[in-house]
Design an enzyme around this catalytic site. Structure first.
Site, PDB file in Angstrom:
ATOM      1  CD  GLU A  82     -46.332 -34.804   6.161  1.00  0.00           C
ATOM      2  OE1 GLU A  82     -45.938 -35.475   7.129  1.00  0.00           O
ATOM      3  OE2 GLU A  82     -47.327 -34.051   6.201  1.00  0.00           O
ATOM      4  CG  HIS A 101     -51.453 -36.130   6.399  1.00  0.00           C
ATOM      5  ND1 HIS A 101     -51.263 -36.550   7.702  1.00  0.00           N
ATOM      6  CD2 HIS A 101     -50.667 -35.038   6.246  1.00  0.00           C
ATOM      7  CE1 HIS A 101     -50.400 -35.753   8.288  1.00  0.00           C
ATOM      8  NE2 HIS A 101     -50.024 -34.823   7.437  1.00  0.00           N
ATOM      9  CG  HIS A 103     -51.642 -30.757   9.819  1.00  0.00           C
ATOM     10  ND1 HIS A 103     -51.026 -29.869   8.967  1.00  0.00           N
ATOM     11  CD2 HIS A 103     -51.095 -31.970   9.543  1.00  0.00           C
ATOM     12  CE1 HIS A 103     -50.142 -30.511   8.218  1.00  0.00           C
ATOM     13  NE2 HIS A 103     -50.171 -31.789   8.526  1.00  0.00           N
ATOM     14  CG  HIS A 178     -47.628 -34.279  11.782  1.00  0.00           C
ATOM     15  ND1 HIS A 178     -46.721 -34.983  11.032  1.00  0.00           N
ATOM     16  CD2 HIS A 178     -48.398 -33.626  10.878  1.00  0.00           C
ATOM     17  CE1 HIS A 178     -46.915 -34.738   9.745  1.00  0.00           C
ATOM     18  NE2 HIS A 178     -47.944 -33.922   9.632  1.00  0.00           N
TER      19      HIS A 178
HETATM   20 ZN   LIG Z   1     -48.702 -33.335   7.814  1.00  0.00          ZN
END
Ligand SMILES: [Zn+2]
Length: 250
Positions: A82, A101, A103, A178
Site C-alpha cells: 500500500e 496508515h 488499522h 479497513h
Molecule cells: Zn491498510
C-alpha cells in the site's frame, strides 16, 4: 561530504522512532506504516521496506519517488503493497510532510457502521473537525473505484489517487472496512494525530451508551488543535522514551 540527495540521518532516525512509537501506542501491529517526505528533495519520501513497524531500523528505510510510489534503488527488497497511499497523498498535497496508515482498533467501527461520524469529542482531537471539516473525516469507499471484489488494499497509483481525492484538504480519511490514513505538516504531528484519532474513537464509543454525545464546536476544534499541536514535542519525547525502554526489554 554527504550526498545532497540523501535524506538527513536525523530524519531517518526520527522515522525509525515514529515506527516504534506507533507500535507501542497500539496504533500499528504487524501491519500499518508511516512515511515522511524527504527533507532535501520534495519529490521523494522515506518509508520502510515490508516489515512490522516495531522491527524497523535505519537500514530498512528506503527512498521512494512521489511520482510513481516506487523505490529509487535497484533490486529493492519486499515492499509494502500500500505504498501508493503515501505517494499519491504527497503528490496531491504539497503541504503534507508525513503520512500514517493504520488499522487501529477503536477507529474501525467508524469505518464499518453506516452513517457513524468520527467527530471530535475531546480537546486533544480537535484536528478531526474544525471550521474546514465540520462533519469529521470522510469515508473512502473502495467499491466506487475497484468494484465489489477487491481485497480493500490501495495497491496501485489509481487507487492511491482516489483515496487522496477523498482525503481532499482534510487531515484524516477513513477507509471502509479497513482503517484510516492520517496526514500532517510534520512527522511528530502525524504521530500525535494518529494516536489521538484512536483515543477520540475510543472515548466516543465509551460515551455513546451513556447518553447524547456533546461534540466540540468547529471553533473549539480549531482552537484546541492550534494549542495542542504546538506542544507535539512533549508527547513525542515521552512516547519515544517509553518505546526505547520497551524495545530494550523485547
Ligand atoms: Zn491498510
Amino acid at each position: 561530504m554527504s550526498n545532497p540527495t540523501t535524506a538527513s540521518a536525523e530524519l531517518v532516525h526520527e522515522l525509525v522512532d515514529a515506527n516504534h512509537i506507533l507500535h507501542h501506542q497500539g496504533i500499528v501491529d504487524a501491519f500499518g506504516h508511516v512515511s515522511v517526505r524527504h527533507d532535501r528533495d520534495p519529490t521523494r519520501f522515506l518509508l520502510a521496506r515490508n516489515l512490522a513497524p516495531v522491527r524497523v531500523q535505519a537500514a530498512d528505510i528506503l527512498e521512494y519517488a512521489v511520482d510513481t510510489g516506487e523505490p529509487l534503488a535497484p533490486d529493492p527488497p519486499r515492499l509494502y503493497l500500500e505504498r501508493y497511499i503515501h505517494s499519491e497523498i504527497y503528490k496531491s498535497r504539497p503541504d503534507v510532510m508525513a503520512v500514517v496508515h493504520n488499522h487501529s482498533p477503536a477507529v474501525l467501527p467508524f469505518c464499518i457502521a453506516r452513517g457513524a461520524r468520527l467527530k471530535p469529542v475531546c480537546h486533544m482531537a480537535g484536528f478531526l473537525g474544525g471550521t474546514a471539516s465540520r462533519d469529521g473525516p470522510t469515508l473512502f469507499e473502495i467499491r466506487d473505484h475497484a468494484g465489489d471484489a477487491s481485497d480493500l488494499l490501495i495497491r496501485n497509483t489509481a487507487l492511491g489517487a482516489a483515496l487522496a481525492g477523498t482525503l481532499g484538504n482534510s487531515r484524516v480519511v477513513l477507509m471502509r472496512g479497513h482503517g484510516c490514513t492520517v496526514v500532517a505538516p510534520t512527522l511528530r504531528v502525524a504521530v500525535f494525530r494518529a494516536v489521538y484519532t484512536e483515543v477520540n474513537a475510543r472515548l466516543l464509543l465509551q460515551s455513546l451508551p451513556l447518553g447524547a454525545v456533546e461534540f466540540l464546536t468547529p471553533e473549539e476544534a480549531d482552537a484546541t488543535r492550534t494549542t495542542n499541536e504546538g506542544q507535539a514535542a512533549r508527547p513525542w519525547d515521552l512516547w519515544r522514551e517509553q518505546a526505547q525502554r520497551a524495545d530494550q526489554n523485547r
